[in-house]
Design a protein around this motif. Structure first.
Motif, short mmCIF file in Angstrom:
data_model
loop_
_atom_site.label_atom_id
_atom_site.label_comp_id
_atom_site.label_asym_id
_atom_site.label_seq_id
_atom_site.Cartn_x
_atom_site.Cartn_y
_atom_site.Cartn_z
N VAL A 77 0.84 -1.19 0.00
CA VAL A 77 0.00 0.00 0.00
C VAL A 77 0.88 1.24 0.00
CG1 VAL A 77 -1.75 1.31 1.26
CG2 VAL A 77 -1.84 -1.18 1.26
N GLY A 78 0.52 2.24 -0.81
CA GLY A 78 1.25 3.49 -0.79
C GLY A 78 0.82 4.41 -1.91
N GLY A 94 -2.53 -10.87 -3.00
CA GLY A 94 -2.94 -10.25 -1.75
C GLY A 94 -3.72 -8.98 -2.00
N ASN A 95 -3.44 -7.93 -1.20
CA ASN A 95 -4.12 -6.63 -1.32
C ASN A 95 -3.10 -5.57 -1.70
OD1 ASN A 95 -6.74 -7.54 -0.47
ND2 ASN A 95 -5.98 -7.62 1.61
N THR A 96 -3.28 -4.98 -2.86
CA THR A 96 -2.36 -3.95 -3.35
C THR A 96 -3.14 -2.69 -3.68
OG1 THR A 96 -0.83 -5.59 -4.25
CG2 THR A 96 -0.67 -3.35 -5.12
N VAL A 97 -2.77 -1.57 -3.02
CA VAL A 97 -3.43 -0.28 -3.26
C VAL A 97 -2.33 0.76 -3.48
CG1 VAL A 97 -5.00 1.46 -2.37
CG2 VAL A 97 -5.33 -0.93 -1.74
N LEU A 98 -2.26 1.30 -4.70
CA LEU A 98 -1.21 2.24 -5.07
C LEU A 98 -1.80 3.51 -5.66
CD1 LEU A 98 1.14 -0.35 -6.83
CD2 LEU A 98 1.17 0.38 -4.43
N LYS A 99 -0.95 4.49 -5.94
CA LYS A 99 -1.43 5.75 -6.50
C LYS A 99 -1.83 5.57 -7.97
CE LYS A 99 -0.10 10.56 -7.41
NZ LYS A 99 1.00 11.56 -7.32
N ARG A 100 -0.93 5.03 -8.77
CA ARG A 100 -1.17 4.86 -10.20
C ARG A 100 -0.47 3.60 -10.66
NH1 ARG A 100 1.07 8.62 -15.12
NH2 ARG A 100 -0.28 7.84 -16.79
N ILE A 101 -1.09 2.88 -11.60
CA ILE A 101 -0.50 1.66 -12.13
C ILE A 101 -0.37 1.79 -13.64
CG2 ILE A 101 -0.78 -0.84 -12.43
CD1 ILE A 101 -2.39 -0.81 -9.79
N ILE A 102 0.85 1.63 -14.13
CA ILE A 102 1.11 1.66 -15.57
C ILE A 102 1.63 0.29 -15.96
CG2 ILE A 102 2.30 2.81 -17.48
CD1 ILE A 102 2.40 4.54 -14.17
N ASN A 103 0.93 -0.39 -16.83
CA ASN A 103 1.32 -1.75 -17.21
C ASN A 103 1.69 -1.82 -18.67
OD1 ASN A 103 1.66 -4.63 -17.08
ND2 ASN A 103 -0.33 -4.81 -18.05
N GLU A 104 2.95 -2.21 -18.94
CA GLU A 104 3.41 -2.46 -20.30
C GLU A 104 3.79 -3.93 -20.45
OE1 GLU A 104 6.62 0.25 -20.77
OE2 GLU A 104 5.33 2.03 -20.86
N GLY A 105 3.70 -4.68 -19.35
CA GLY A 105 4.07 -6.09 -19.36
C GLY A 105 2.89 -6.99 -19.08
N THR A 106 2.96 -7.70 -17.94
CA THR A 106 1.91 -8.65 -17.59
C THR A 106 1.50 -8.46 -16.14
OG1 THR A 106 2.74 -10.29 -19.16
CG2 THR A 106 1.30 -11.09 -17.41
N ILE A 107 0.20 -8.38 -15.89
CA ILE A 107 -0.35 -8.35 -14.54
C ILE A 107 -1.31 -9.52 -14.38
CG2 ILE A 107 -1.86 -7.13 -12.93
CD1 ILE A 107 -0.73 -4.51 -13.91
N ASN A 108 -1.09 -10.31 -13.34
CA ASN A 108 -2.02 -11.39 -12.96
C ASN A 108 -2.57 -11.05 -11.59
OD1 ASN A 108 -1.62 -13.10 -15.26
ND2 ASN A 108 0.36 -13.68 -14.40
N ASP A 220 -10.34 3.17 4.04
CA ASP A 220 -9.25 2.42 3.41
C ASP A 220 -9.67 1.67 2.15
OD1 ASP A 220 -10.80 0.38 4.46
OD2 ASP A 220 -9.29 -0.35 5.85
N GLY A 221 -10.95 1.75 1.78
CA GLY A 221 -11.42 1.06 0.60
C GLY A 221 -11.64 -0.42 0.78
N LYS A 222 -11.51 -0.89 2.03
CA LYS A 222 -11.67 -2.33 2.30
C LYS A 222 -12.76 -2.58 3.33
CE LYS A 222 -6.70 -2.91 1.57
NZ LYS A 222 -5.42 -3.28 2.22
N ASN A 223 -12.71 -1.83 4.42
CA ASN A 223 -13.65 -2.02 5.52
C ASN A 223 -14.69 -0.90 5.51
OD1 ASN A 223 -12.12 -4.28 6.79
ND2 ASN A 223 -10.58 -2.69 7.07
N TYR A 224 -15.93 -1.28 5.26
CA TYR A 224 -17.02 -0.29 5.12
C TYR A 224 -17.98 -0.37 6.30
CZ TYR A 224 -15.68 0.65 0.28
OH TYR A 224 -15.00 1.03 -0.86
N SER A 225 -18.52 0.80 6.66
CA SER A 225 -19.55 0.87 7.69
C SER A 225 -20.80 1.51 7.09
CB SER A 225 -19.08 1.69 8.90
OG SER A 225 -18.71 2.99 8.51
#
Length: 282
Positions: A77-78, A94-108, A220-225
């Motif tokens: 996370v960051g 797992g759980n990944t939360v980032l600012k921006r994701i740029i993919n030119e390869g492979t994401i699974n 946090d985008g995970k635990n909602y009330s």
């Protein structure tokens, strides 16, 4: 020709010999101590492998030229960017939360993958669970696939003529999709930041049968009330309006569920509001 093959084989052997596998636990990415003194740096080199087994705070932008794996039960996370370069691979179990994701390869992706801002794709994404873009999802020149997974986009989805979105992909978005025909959410959710409040509006253009809406909130985008159950306004263009006056300067997530008479729920695309910009909204 035999000599050429011999040279190539020798180079491959040298590259393999220099490849490293790093296993890292919990802490800040740039803290050399959590790497056992052997820090991979902000660029994971080609042939190198990094395996995250704990909870990592990403405090620097990273480039994945080799392979980065987040194991099951682990997380990263960051508010920093991640670039998966051509030839690079990112595996998220797992759980990944980032600012921006740029993919030119492979994401699974096999669990939760989220970008607070945009996701830009020029490579291949195989999403088997949930991918969320807090702003836009731009499929520039790659292929987006999914086996039972879903893509949630807060604003717009765009896909160029060079790109492909698989026919089995479920993609939900708040605003528009450009240059690509795909299934959309039957609802539109808008979050408007006022001086001292956040106003949520749900539009039901196709008049899907809804008995009531539930409005939830998360930091946090995970635990909602649950904030409130809101009745449907069936006679107006806006099916639901809710105003949250209990706001602060943090990034806040809103989740709205449309519930029909049989109790079946439809989760609308997540709305993300940066209340830190309150001064700009006044």
């Amino acid at each position: 020709m035999k000599k050429v093959y011999t040279i190539i084989a020798a180079l491959l052997t040298i590259a393999s010999a220099n490849a490293k596998t790093y296993t890292v636990g919990s802490g800040k990415w740039t803290d050399a101590a959590i790497w056992g003194g052997d820090y991979a740096g902000s660029t994971i080199k080609a042939e190198d492998i990094v395996v995250v087994t704990g909870q990592i705070t990403l405090n620097t932008a990273i480039t994945v030229e080799g392979m980065l794996t987040i194991e099951k039960g682990a997380g990263m996370v960051g508010m920093k960017d991640m670039l998966v370069s051509k030839g690079g691979t990112f595996v998220n179990n797992g759980n990944t939360v980032l600012k921006r994701i740029i993919n030119e390869g492979t994401i699974n992706n096999n669990l939760i993958l989220e970008a607070m801002m945009d996701i830009d794709n020029k490579g291949n994404i195989a999403n088997n669970n949930n991918v969320t873009a807090g702003n836009n999802f731009n499929n520039i020149a790659g292929e987006v696939a999914g086996k039972g997974g879903a893509y949630f986009v807060n604003n717009n989805v765009s896909s160029s003529s060079k790109a492909k979105i698989g026919s089995d992909v479920r993609m939900f978005f708040a605003n528009s999709i450009e240059n690509q025909a795909t299934a959309s959410s039957p609802f539109n959710l808008d979050a408007i930041l006022n001086a001292n409040s956040v106003v949520l509006n749900v539009v039901n253009p196709t008049k899907v049968d809804v008995s009531i809406f539930s409005v939830e909130k998360s930091s946090d985008g995970k635990n909602y009330s649950l904030l409130q159950m809101v009745n449907v306004n069936k006679s107006a263009d806006v099916a639901m309006t809710y105003t949250d006056t209990q706001i602060n300067s943090n990034l806040t997530y809103y989740r709205v569920k449309a519930i029909n008479a049989e109790g079946n729920e439809t989760i609308l695309p997540i709305a993300t509001v940066n209340s830190g910009n309150l001064a700009m909204a006044k």
